[in-house]
Design a protein around this motif. Structure first.
Motif, PDB file in Angstrom:
ATOM      1  N   PRO A  45      -3.736 -18.416  -7.318  1.00 14.76           N
ATOM      2  CA  PRO A  45      -2.999 -17.800  -6.220  1.00 14.76           C
ATOM      3  C   PRO A  45      -1.738 -17.054  -6.679  1.00 14.76           C
ATOM      4  CG  PRO A  45      -3.728 -19.968  -5.571  1.00 14.76           C
ATOM      5  CD  PRO A  45      -4.067 -19.815  -7.029  1.00 14.76           C
ATOM      6  N   ALA A  46      -1.026 -17.588  -7.636  1.00 14.33           N
ATOM      7  CA  ALA A  46       0.184 -16.918  -8.124  1.00 14.33           C
ATOM      8  C   ALA A  46      -0.144 -15.554  -8.730  1.00 14.33           C
ATOM      9  CB  ALA A  46       0.901 -17.792  -9.145  1.00 14.33           C
ATOM     10  N   VAL A  47      -1.262 -15.436  -9.412  1.00 12.92           N
ATOM     11  CA  VAL A  47      -1.680 -14.169 -10.003  1.00 12.92           C
ATOM     12  C   VAL A  47      -2.013 -13.163  -8.903  1.00 12.92           C
ATOM     13  CG1 VAL A  47      -3.458 -13.056 -11.420  1.00 12.92           C
ATOM     14  CG2 VAL A  47      -2.502 -15.254 -12.124  1.00 12.92           C
ATOM     15  N   LEU A  48      -2.710 -13.619  -7.865  1.00 12.70           N
ATOM     16  CA  LEU A  48      -3.042 -12.738  -6.738  1.00 12.70           C
ATOM     17  C   LEU A  48      -1.787 -12.233  -6.036  1.00 12.70           C
ATOM     18  CD1 LEU A  48      -5.996 -14.810  -5.239  1.00 12.70           C
ATOM     19  CD2 LEU A  48      -6.166 -12.692  -6.563  1.00 12.70           C
ATOM     20  N   ILE A  49      -0.819 -13.123  -5.844  1.00 13.02           N
ATOM     21  CA  ILE A  49       0.425 -12.736  -5.174  1.00 13.02           C
ATOM     22  C   ILE A  49       1.216 -11.748  -6.022  1.00 13.02           C
ATOM     23  CG2 ILE A  49       2.694 -13.608  -4.466  1.00 13.02           C
ATOM     24  CD1 ILE A  49       1.213 -16.100  -3.398  1.00 13.02           C
ATOM     25  N   LYS A  50       1.340 -12.015  -7.308  1.00 10.58           N
ATOM     26  CA  LYS A  50       2.091 -11.101  -8.183  1.00 10.58           C
ATOM     27  C   LYS A  50       1.423  -9.728  -8.244  1.00 10.58           C
ATOM     28  CE  LYS A  50       5.608 -13.421  -9.402  1.00 10.58           C
ATOM     29  NZ  LYS A  50       6.899 -13.034  -8.872  1.00 10.58           N
ATOM     30  N   ASP A  51       0.105  -9.692  -8.280  1.00 13.59           N
ATOM     31  CA  ASP A  51      -0.603  -8.420  -8.295  1.00 13.59           C
ATOM     32  C   ASP A  51      -0.359  -7.649  -7.000  1.00 13.59           C
ATOM     33  OD1 ASP A  51      -2.618  -6.520  -9.434  1.00 13.59           O
ATOM     34  OD2 ASP A  51      -3.708  -7.129  -7.627  1.00 13.59           O
ATOM     35  N   ALA A  52      -0.417  -8.347  -5.876  1.00 11.05           N
ATOM     36  CA  ALA A  52      -0.168  -7.693  -4.583  1.00 11.05           C
ATOM     37  C   ALA A  52       1.259  -7.167  -4.508  1.00 11.05           C
ATOM     38  CB  ALA A  52      -0.452  -8.670  -3.447  1.00 11.05           C
ATOM     39  N   GLN A  53       2.205  -7.923  -5.024  1.00 14.61           N
ATOM     40  CA  GLN A  53       3.595  -7.467  -5.033  1.00 14.61           C
ATOM     41  C   GLN A  53       3.763  -6.219  -5.908  1.00 14.61           C
ATOM     42  OE1 GLN A  53       5.424 -11.196  -6.224  1.00 14.61           O
ATOM     43  NE2 GLN A  53       6.275 -11.486  -4.167  1.00 14.61           N
ATOM     44  N   ARG A  54       3.074  -6.178  -7.045  1.00 16.46           N
ATOM     45  CA  ARG A  54       3.134  -4.994  -7.906  1.00 16.46           C
ATOM     46  C   ARG A  54       2.568  -3.765  -7.194  1.00 16.46           C
ATOM     47  NH1 ARG A  54       1.777  -8.665 -11.887  1.00 16.46           N
ATOM     48  NH2 ARG A  54      -0.431  -8.162 -11.762  1.00 16.46           N
ATOM     49  N   HIS A  55       1.656  -3.992  -6.251  1.00 11.66           N
ATOM     50  CA  HIS A  55       1.072  -2.887  -5.486  1.00 11.66           C
ATOM     51  C   HIS A  55       1.846  -2.604  -4.196  1.00 11.66           C
ATOM     52  CE1 HIS A  55      -2.342  -3.665  -8.192  1.00 11.66           C
ATOM     53  NE2 HIS A  55      -2.574  -2.373  -8.025  1.00 11.66           N
ATOM     54  N   GLY A  56       2.991  -3.246  -4.018  1.00 13.52           N
ATOM     55  CA  GLY A  56       3.869  -2.913  -2.908  1.00 13.52           C
ATOM     56  C   GLY A  56       3.829  -3.832  -1.701  1.00 13.52           C
ATOM     57  N   LEU A  57       3.084  -4.913  -1.764  1.00 20.75           N
ATOM     58  CA  LEU A  57       3.025  -5.829  -0.625  1.00 20.75           C
ATOM     59  C   LEU A  57       4.255  -6.733  -0.618  1.00 20.75           C
ATOM     60  CD1 LEU A  57       1.436  -6.982   1.799  1.00 20.75           C
ATOM     61  CD2 LEU A  57       0.370  -8.571   0.194  1.00 20.75           C
ATOM     62  N   ARG A  58       4.876  -6.859   0.526  1.00 23.11           N
ATOM     63  CA  ARG A  58       6.001  -7.782   0.698  1.00 23.11           C
ATOM     64  C   ARG A  58       5.395  -9.153   1.006  1.00 23.11           C
ATOM     65  NH1 ARG A  58       9.107  -5.508   4.973  1.00 23.11           N
ATOM     66  NH2 ARG A  58       9.739  -4.006   3.426  1.00 23.11           N
ATOM     67  N   VAL A  59       5.717 -10.135   0.188  1.00 21.24           N
ATOM     68  CA  VAL A  59       5.196 -11.487   0.364  1.00 21.24           C
ATOM     69  C   VAL A  59       6.346 -12.387   0.775  1.00 21.24           C
ATOM     70  CG1 VAL A  59       4.030 -13.434  -0.736  1.00 21.24           C
ATOM     71  CG2 VAL A  59       3.380 -11.096  -1.331  1.00 21.24           C
TER      72      VAL A  59
END
Length: 137
Positions: A45-59
């Motif tokens: 899950p941490a990898v998925l979140i970091k990838d989404a953040q790199r693509h501009g998603l606010r988590v």
């Protein structure tokens, strides 16, 4: 026998293409869906979140005042969508306790303090309170 690799590759390509489309055009919903269906065996899950953040998603982090059991989507003031991490990612928190927190928060309003949380949610164990404190919200 020789046709299997081609059909398998075509099936995998279709899934990869659809996933790429969803990730590009619906990043928040795509990431939320992946996180709510863990464990999947590919990425933590941490990898998925970091990838989404790199693509501009606010988590948004886990929050007793806002999180549900599962991850969810929240509308921001600027019209964008952010992802809120769910209470299911609090290690040691039972689903029944999280359901009680969400139900009491929904029916009686937000919690003003930790003391009010412990009074209103009588079924919370001490270890669960410590786990909630460790996530910091």
């Amino acid at each position: 026998m020789y046709g299997f690799p081609e059909s398998h590759a075509a099936s995998f390509a279709l899934i990869a293409y659809a996933s790429a489309y969803l990730k590009v055009h619906y990043l928040a919903a795509f990431t939320c869906g992946l996180l709510n269906n863990q464990p999947m065996g590919f990425y933590a899950p941490a990898v998925l979140i970091k990838d989404a953040q790199r693509h501009g998603l606010r988590v948004r982090p886990i929050c007793v005042q806002r999180s549900g059991w599962l991850c969810g989507l929240e509308a921001e003031k600027d019209g964008s969508i952010s992802l809120r991490v769910g209470l299911n990612y609090v290690k040691g928190l039972r689903q029944s306790s999280a359901a009680a927190v969400v139900a009491l928060r929904t029916s009686n309003g937000l919690f003003a303090s930790v003391e009010e949380l412990t009074e209103r949610v009588a079924g919370l164990h001490r270890k669960e309170l410590v786990a909630l404190a460790r996530v910091g919200r």
